[in-house]
Design an enzyme around this catalytic site. Structure first.
Site, PDB file in Angstrom:
ATOM      1  N   GLU A 141       0.830  -1.212   0.000  1.00 47.12           N
ATOM      2  CA  GLU A 141       0.000   0.000   0.000  1.00 47.12           C
ATOM      3  C   GLU A 141       0.869   1.269   0.000  1.00 47.12           C
ATOM      4  O   GLU A 141       2.099   1.206   0.062  1.00 47.12           O
ATOM      5  CB  GLU A 141      -0.973  -0.048   1.197  1.00 47.12           C
ATOM      6  CG  GLU A 141      -2.438  -0.140   0.776  1.00 47.12           C
ATOM      7  CD  GLU A 141      -2.973   1.113   0.082  1.00 47.12           C
ATOM      8  OE1 GLU A 141      -2.242   1.835  -0.630  1.00 47.12           O
ATOM      9  OE2 GLU A 141      -4.165   1.388   0.256  1.00 47.12           O
ATOM     10  N   HIS A 142       0.197   2.417  -0.015  1.00 44.78           N
ATOM     11  CA  HIS A 142       0.840   3.726  -0.221  1.00 44.78           C
ATOM     12  C   HIS A 142       2.029   4.010   0.728  1.00 44.78           C
ATOM     13  O   HIS A 142       2.048   3.581   1.877  1.00 44.78           O
ATOM     14  CB  HIS A 142      -0.201   4.840  -0.032  1.00 44.78           C
ATOM     15  CG  HIS A 142      -0.737   4.881   1.372  1.00 44.78           C
ATOM     16  ND1 HIS A 142      -0.154   5.608   2.375  1.00 44.78           N
ATOM     17  CD2 HIS A 142      -1.782   4.237   1.928  1.00 44.78           C
ATOM     18  CE1 HIS A 142      -0.821   5.430   3.498  1.00 44.78           C
ATOM     19  NE2 HIS A 142      -1.811   4.596   3.254  1.00 44.78           N
ATOM     20  N   ASP A 143       2.982   4.730   0.221  1.00 45.87           N
ATOM     21  CA  ASP A 143       4.106   5.281   1.003  1.00 45.87           C
ATOM     22  C   ASP A 143       5.020   4.239   1.642  1.00 45.87           C
ATOM     23  O   ASP A 143       5.748   4.552   2.584  1.00 45.87           O
ATOM     24  CB  ASP A 143       3.592   6.245   2.089  1.00 45.87           C
ATOM     25  CG  ASP A 143       2.852   7.428   1.489  1.00 45.87           C
ATOM     26  OD1 ASP A 143       3.490   8.155   0.711  1.00 45.87           O
ATOM     27  OD2 ASP A 143       1.649   7.602   1.765  1.00 45.87           O
TER      28      ASP A 143
END
Ligand code: UDP
Length: 219
Positions: A141-143
């Site tokens: 997922e993000h980041d």
């Protein structure tokens, strides 16, 4: 032949990634003018594996081609590193392969040698190092920041703001709790997360954790 592509490893990982690689060559209109083979050092002479030519590395090097590219399709990260060094010495480019069904969102950076299997999703603003393997249905997922030679077994749930250091191995179906931008959850270098583990806090370098909530394995 314009390019000779090699899938290094003709065991489980390689045989699963060969059709993904062929799918990619067809998608990119490169299949007709190139050849794709397995490379496996356990082979003394050329043979067929699932209908493809399989040869050892010495034979691969000796095969004439304008260009050569290799995907290292072996789950063991130490072996991937050893083979990557050998390819670099021989000036052979590392190849990245991803399935038609792989989804990559915005501002993602993935270094060379990645193997992204069918139904893998990479979220926004993710950075991934060399020779990353994400097996079937895994997501990042993000980041997240993923180091070099990291390996995900199938269906790994890697939530947002997680940092995974080099050579870590995440087992099938593991769930890793999201971190925050100021305090990412960290999986240390060479750590192993067991299958189905639910990781709720940082894992030190070299540790093996299992269970829910994940705890160090006591032998
Ligand atoms: N292998 C190789 N050169 C090496 C190390 C391994 O060709 O330096 C091959 C090995 O012969 C085997 C494959 O890589 O066929 C690894 O298979 P394994 O079943 O151990 O792992 P997986 O396919 O699950 O990653």
């Amino acid at each position: 032949m314009n390019c000779l592509y090699g899938i290094y490893g003709a065991s489980g990982c390689g045989r699963s990634l060969m059709p993904v690689a062929v799918e990619q060559l067809k998608r990119d209109n490169l299949y007709r003018q190139s050849q794709i083979v397995f490379i496996d050092d356990a082979l003394e002479e050329n043979k067929q594996v699932n209908g493809y030519t399989a040869m050892n590395y010495t034979q691969f090097k000796a095969t004439e081609a304008k260009d050569k590219k290799v995907l290292i399709a072996i789950a063991n990260s130490g072996i991937r590193k050893k083979i990557a060094d050998k390819l670099a010495e021989d000036n052979i480019t590392m190849w990245s392969v991803l399935a038609d069904s792989t989804i990559i969102m915005d501002a993602v950076e993935i270094k060379e040698g990645a193997a992204l299997s069918p139904f893998v999703t990479i979220g926004a603003n993710v950075s991934i190092g060399k020779c990353f393997h994400a097996n079937l249905y895994s997501y990042v997922e993000h980041d997240c920041v993923i180091g070099d030679y990291v390996t995900f077994a199938p269906r790994v749930n890697c939530n947002g703001n997680i940092h995974i250091h080099d050579y870590a191995y995440i087992g099938t179906g593991a769930v890793i709790k999201q971190g925050t931008s100021d305090k990412p959850l960290i999986i240390g270098k060479g750590a192993i997360v067991g299958m189905g583990a639910v990781v709720t806090k940082d894992v030190p370098a070299g540790a093996i954790v299992i269970g829910n909530p994940a705890k160090p394995l006591v032998k």
